[in-house]
Design an enzyme around this catalytic site. Sequence first.
Site, mmCIF file in Angstrom:
data_model
loop_
_atom_site.group_PDB
_atom_site.id
_atom_site.type_symbol
_atom_site.label_atom_id
_atom_site.label_comp_id
_atom_site.label_asym_id
_atom_site.label_seq_id
_atom_site.Cartn_x
_atom_site.Cartn_y
_atom_site.Cartn_z
ATOM 1 N N THR A 36 -15.564 -32.502 -18.781
ATOM 2 C CA THR A 36 -16.788 -33.134 -19.289
ATOM 3 C C THR A 36 -17.142 -32.606 -20.682
ATOM 4 O OG1 THR A 36 -17.956 -31.421 -18.079
ATOM 5 C CG2 THR A 36 -17.863 -33.596 -17.048
ATOM 6 N N GLY A 122 -2.379 -17.774 -18.462
ATOM 7 C CA GLY A 122 -1.855 -19.005 -17.847
ATOM 8 C C GLY A 122 -2.447 -19.332 -16.495
ATOM 9 N N GLU A 160 -8.390 -24.041 -31.792
ATOM 10 C CA GLU A 160 -7.621 -24.858 -30.831
ATOM 11 C C GLU A 160 -7.361 -26.250 -31.390
ATOM 12 O OE1 GLU A 160 -6.283 -23.753 -28.150
ATOM 13 O OE2 GLU A 160 -7.401 -21.896 -27.778
ATOM 14 N N ASP A 172 -14.598 -23.093 -22.837
ATOM 15 C CA ASP A 172 -13.988 -21.778 -22.630
ATOM 16 C C ASP A 172 -14.587 -20.729 -23.569
ATOM 17 O OD1 ASP A 172 -12.432 -23.412 -21.097
ATOM 18 O OD2 ASP A 172 -10.673 -23.316 -22.402
HETATM 19 C C1 GLA Z 1 -9.562 -26.520 -20.707
HETATM 20 C C2 GLA Z 1 -10.194 -26.751 -22.073
HETATM 21 C C3 GLA Z 1 -11.720 -26.895 -21.950
HETATM 22 C C4 GLA Z 1 -12.082 -27.928 -20.876
HETATM 23 C C5 GLA Z 1 -11.313 -27.687 -19.589
HETATM 24 C C6 GLA Z 1 -11.524 -28.785 -18.578
HETATM 25 O O1 GLA Z 1 -9.995 -25.288 -20.190
HETATM 26 O O2 GLA Z 1 -9.907 -25.705 -22.956
HETATM 27 O O3 GLA Z 1 -12.285 -27.234 -23.185
HETATM 28 O O4 GLA Z 1 -11.885 -29.233 -21.354
HETATM 29 O O5 GLA Z 1 -9.916 -27.567 -19.820
HETATM 30 O O6 GLA Z 1 -12.842 -28.822 -18.156
#
Ligand code: GLA
Length: 390
Positions: A36, A122, A160, A172
């Site tokens: 989301t 990972g 990223e 994250d």
């Molecule tokens: C990864 C991405 C996040 C998010 C999640 C899914 O962790 O880095 O930004 O999109 O997937 O919720």
Amino acid sequence: MNAIQRALDNFRASYNSEPTVVARAPGRVNIIGEHTDYNDGFVLPMALPFDTVIAARPASSDQLSVASDGFGSATFTLADDPAQTTQWARYVHAVGTMLSAEGHVADPPAWQGVITTDIPPGASLSSSAALEVATALVYTSLSGVSLSPGQLARVGQRVENEIMGLPSGILDQLASAGSQAGHATLIDCRSLDLRTIAFPQGATIVVLDTGTRRELVESEYANRQATCVEAAQMLGLDALRDATTDDIDRLASLDGAEQRHVDRARHVVNEDVRTTDAVEAMESGDLERLGALMVQSHESLRDLYEVSGPALDAIVDAALESTNCIGARMTGGGFAGGAIALVADDGDDSVGVFCEDLMGRYEPPPEQPAVAPTKLYPCQPSAGAGYIST
Ligand code: GLA
């Protein structure tokens, strides 16, 4: 010995002096609100009691040199293109590049340091976001600059998006930078407003690492993100955050819409509702409802968003059959890595009983071989990133 102690020991052994700065940033799990964030929606992560730690001092030249416990060492110059810097060190280089691009530090200083981590890489626990946030804290401390969690996270997200080529959202990095101990954080990924939510009594999150691995960059992640952008455009909206269930019903009849647009968009719209419902459930201490929402989230990620995988499905199913389990779901990007379970915690051995029961039940699926052993980590929500005084 934890990552903080190892970083201090390694630094003293390498440089025969005390570090000028020691920064730490934790990994995260997302309790609910998956896929989301890049749709401007809501997420509800918590920080884990596992950190990436950097101990550093200013360099006397323009060469930045870092040694990472177990991953080798690297030397580079910030004036060079970060694409030239290889593997994990590219993150360290790129954070300097983006701090400058964001206008926070005009000329990021070179430094020397050591990196250690307790975050299993990972396992969907955001080890790269933790590296980005810890790195940003080192550069900013050495530059005398202080950034908000949102600013730190945005730097990591740009690394990223623009250097690593992954169109990820801000979940994250903001979970790592902005979390508080004992709390989950509701993040509005459009405004970047954070709301801390006390984690309910009587439960623990157990991280379920299947030992399967898949690099997000190689995965379907970019494809899911692009499908969501297309669906929002067909609906004439800025982002799927603004869509309603009625919009999803009419999406199917719009020009160019395929079933995948409808399915992905339906997941996002429902997941945003589940995330705000989960906050209510946490605030009222309704663990059963929180667990049920986590299960619905997993089913939607498996069936509509199609980002689960055989090992994640098998461990979630096994968890749900295990004693003291209230809910379980995949967490993070998906396909492989880790899931989480919400487990009744009586302060005695209820979480241990769950872990033992699950390890007896979980059969790793032969079609998706693991590269590391299955591991379970009971975790309470931990503090977001910061500095360690030595
Ligand atoms: C990864 C991405 C996040 C998010 C999640 C899914 O962790 O880095 O930004 O999109 O997937 O919720």
